[in-house]
Design a protein around this motif. Sequence first.
Motif, PDB file in Angstrom:
ATOM      1  N   ARG A 484     -35.113 -49.052 -18.481  1.00 42.71           N
ATOM      2  CA  ARG A 484     -34.386 -47.847 -18.080  1.00 42.71           C
ATOM      3  C   ARG A 484     -33.829 -48.027 -16.675  1.00 42.71           C
ATOM      4  O   ARG A 484     -34.457 -48.660 -15.824  1.00 42.71           O
ATOM      5  N   THR A 485     -32.655 -47.446 -16.449  1.00 42.27           N
ATOM      6  CA  THR A 485     -32.087 -47.366 -15.109  1.00 42.27           C
ATOM      7  C   THR A 485     -31.678 -45.918 -14.872  1.00 42.27           C
ATOM      8  O   THR A 485     -30.904 -45.356 -15.647  1.00 42.27           O
ATOM      9  N   LEU A 486     -32.215 -45.335 -13.796  1.00 41.79           N
ATOM     10  CA  LEU A 486     -31.968 -43.929 -13.496  1.00 41.79           C
ATOM     11  C   LEU A 486     -31.474 -43.797 -12.061  1.00 41.79           C
ATOM     12  O   LEU A 486     -31.927 -44.532 -11.180  1.00 41.79           O
ATOM     13  N   ASP A 487     -30.552 -42.879 -11.835  1.00 42.15           N
ATOM     14  CA  ASP A 487     -30.043 -42.645 -10.484  1.00 42.15           C
ATOM     15  C   ASP A 487     -30.998 -41.739  -9.724  1.00 42.15           C
ATOM     16  O   ASP A 487     -31.450 -40.713 -10.254  1.00 42.15           O
ATOM     17  N   CYS A 488     -31.301 -42.120  -8.494  1.00 45.85           N
ATOM     18  CA  CYS A 488     -32.181 -41.308  -7.659  1.00 45.85           C
ATOM     19  C   CYS A 488     -31.650 -41.351  -6.226  1.00 45.85           C
ATOM     20  O   CYS A 488     -30.641 -41.998  -5.940  1.00 45.85           O
TER      21      CYS A 488
END
Length: 990
Positions: A484-488
């Motif tokens: 998974r790649t999530l923007d934070c």
Amino acid sequence: MVKSYLKYEHSKTFGLITSASSNAVWSPDENAPNGTSRSTGAGRAIVGADEEVLCWDVKKGELLGRWRDGACSARVTAIVQSKTDPDIYAVGYGDGSIRIWDSRIATIIISFNGHKSGITSLVFDKSGVRLASGAQDTDIIVWDLVAEIGLFKLRGHKNQITGLHFIHPEEASSSIANEEDGDDTGMTNGHTPTADDHPGFLVSTSKDALIKLWDLGAQHCMETHVAQTNGECWSMGVAFDSTTCVTAGNDGELRVWSIDIHSLSSVSFEISEDTDRRFLKERGTLYRHGKDRTLGIAFHTKGEFMAVHGSDKAIELWTIRTPAEVQKALARKRRRRKEKEREKAMTAGLEGTQDGNQAMDDDENQEEESAVSISEILIPYVIVRTGGKVRSMDWAGTKLGRSIQLLAATTNNQLEVYNIPTRQVEKKSKSKEPPDYNRVFLVDMPGHRTDVRSLALSSDDRMLASASNGNLKVWNVRTQNCIRTLDCGYALCSSFLPGDKIVVVGNRNGELEIFDIASSTLIETVKAHDGPIWTLHVHPDGKSIVTGSADKTAKFWTFSIVQEEIPGSKRTTPRLRLTHTRTLKVSDDILSLRFSPDSRLLAVALLDNTVKVFFVDTLKLFLNLYGHKLPVLNMDISYDSKLIVTCSADKNVRLWGLDFGDCHKAFFAHQDSIMQVAFVPHNQDGAGHHFFSASKDRTLKYWDGDKFEQIQKLDGHHGEVWAIAVSRTGEFVVSASHDKSIRVWNQTDEQIFLEEEREKELEELYEGTLTTSLEAEDDPTGESGEKSEVVAAGKQTAQTLMAGEKIAEALELGTADLALMAEYAELKRKQPNAAPPQRNPLFLAYGNISAEAHLLSVVQKIPAAALQDALLVLPFEKVGQLFAFLGLWVQRRWNMPLTCRILFFMLKVHQRQIVASKTMRPLLDAIRSSLRAGLTQQKDEMGVNLAALRFVGRAVGEKGVREYVDEERWAEDEKKGADGRTKRAFVDLA
């Protein structure tokens, strides 16, 4: 009994796409290794990634290959592909070594070691059998890939080499030699010299702002020019026809040079030296749009485009006009100038003077045509804006159609491929707008754009969460794939919540971001603090969490499930919520906090260099831990809640008891600030008191908290180590670094002992100082006391010293054995039944081989690139013994190429002592007579074999050709044959 520990070893590296230390090379799919996936047509990118070379499919973003030499831990600094054999790559490393890789089998063919510092430039010659390397040590070495040796070292630059390029005399230069048939200089022993006879020339640039032209035949510098006027020369690019050279420096300055290939071709046959002739001529200066230093120049293979980049987020493309286009542009300028002059004349009333000025205009036109400005030839085409600062670029494809493609490797760990339309398309639109480029491929998923600041492992050790500025990535630890790649936001700390389905991240804005891994969504953002959240920790019971911030508060949050209505319906869905319950206020910024595993205590590290321990239930102060001279950056509590370990920016680690707060031990642990410490949860023998520390000095260290001893030092990262995470089982530890890599260190079954580790460290230190002292001694100077311009290409290392000692040992044993066997032969002539003597057990162990065969096997095991350096270790008194064995090898015709190479090298090195020695002459006379006969025999064998191969080739060619006759045409020809008008036709088909 001596205590032993289990060793940790580096096992995997991931998260790194391309490192900023090396360049990138594009390769088409047809050069892909066997066994790879079906070709995508987009090609492959060969990039350096710390000490490895990675091969990426730029379309799919898949890793196709990984080349690594386990014996080398230095970073990859330069990569170049051979033009004659596209499967061969030369890779330069930060320790000055060069390895030639075969990409199809991912193995090393040849290793070279001749530079004292990192390689900065590599280039193959046209035939692919020579390699030139430049390094930070200011030297240039030319290597022979067939003989696997360094030919010579060129010294003349005063700073690191930034560009190299081979220049080969024109093929037409043979006609120049033929023009001089009347002179004796054109013929040597009946042989007409051709372009292939001359080794060629080499152009080099350096940060000392000089450009040099070297004659590789005479091994000297022919010309030196100042390449840049305003500081260093950072890069060089040469057109594919080798007639134009561009050097680049500071402030966007590009200087263009023309190379007189025709004159170089003629001078390669001349014996006299003409000092007035110049082969490098300056054409002019151009300036880029960007005003920073120019780090890379690349000409397209078809010669119509030049790409230039600096250290900013842009690549500038320049188009190279053809002579016809230049003439059109000049004609346009002349026409405009005439119109302006005519208008001026009309206004001044001097119409009649135009005829008188016609001749003057023609003269001006001729002068303008003869001296065309370089700005008329090289025209800015388009500026390609990239997603990060450009580290290197390469042309993706050799064809020049409706568009061209460009591969860019950026410093923020990604690869991009851009598509730029060419002038054929642009001609249709007459507008002056720059062409519209677009990014067609991007490789960015397998890594972070910025440094990883926090690592967290799931409870089952299967998933790893890594958080950086802008991204949260979840990895499968076993396969190293990014799940998974999530923007934070700018993440500073992170943790998995119980159940491993939710990750909570604390960022620099004082917000807590809660992510659902299964659905890849941001559940909630909680404004928790007024300052950056430096630390968070989940309560051992898994029902609450505590966060610490720079706003001098620690806040306690409990997890609660609330039913949230789904918009547009009456249904509800359960959602996780964080509920703030308590706040602990302290006197300074909180940098780290930890619950004790028994849930009784909470330790808080403050900016005032102290650690305060509170009771969790009442939040009353229990202990104050004083001792660090700088702020405590991180800490951990052992799993029996008896020890607390703290690490600080003062480079010290301290162990404290949690019963009375006494400092058990303080030790100087690293050479820089220590960023994190972590206890290993369950040691088989350490009672959970072993711990790891990670520092900005690029190392991890493994400690015994009971004996206060360093167990192991883990080297491997090439940048500051920001974070570590230890698995629940203690079987592996994960570390993240400024070099963008995430590394896994696995526990092995191999046992280590502290005394042995200390001895290994001392040996490494001794070897390092020894090779450093040898490099300082190896500084040959000429007779005038100045440094020689050309010296031998060699470098003494621990391996070459050991190889030289092995040769000396084999010589000593062999000489004694030869004397013993000579005595036995004499005795056997007198007494035929005499018993054989007792030889050295070593010869018996190898199957009772002779002394000369044993020495030959020892020498053959030494790599060809290290043989000359190993022979230099031998003292002169051993040379006579070596010549005796060489004579035996020549008589038996054993490995004649190796024998000749050793003989000629030793004669060259010890020439003065050999000439002065009376005992050497009979030995050398015997070798000479045998050698001449042996070489003549080998030459005859090679001649016979070549003739046989030519004969077989002709036979195969003849078998591949058959005569066929068309039956219908045969019948027609038979009918016409009576009239004699047409004859039968035979067709040859190959």
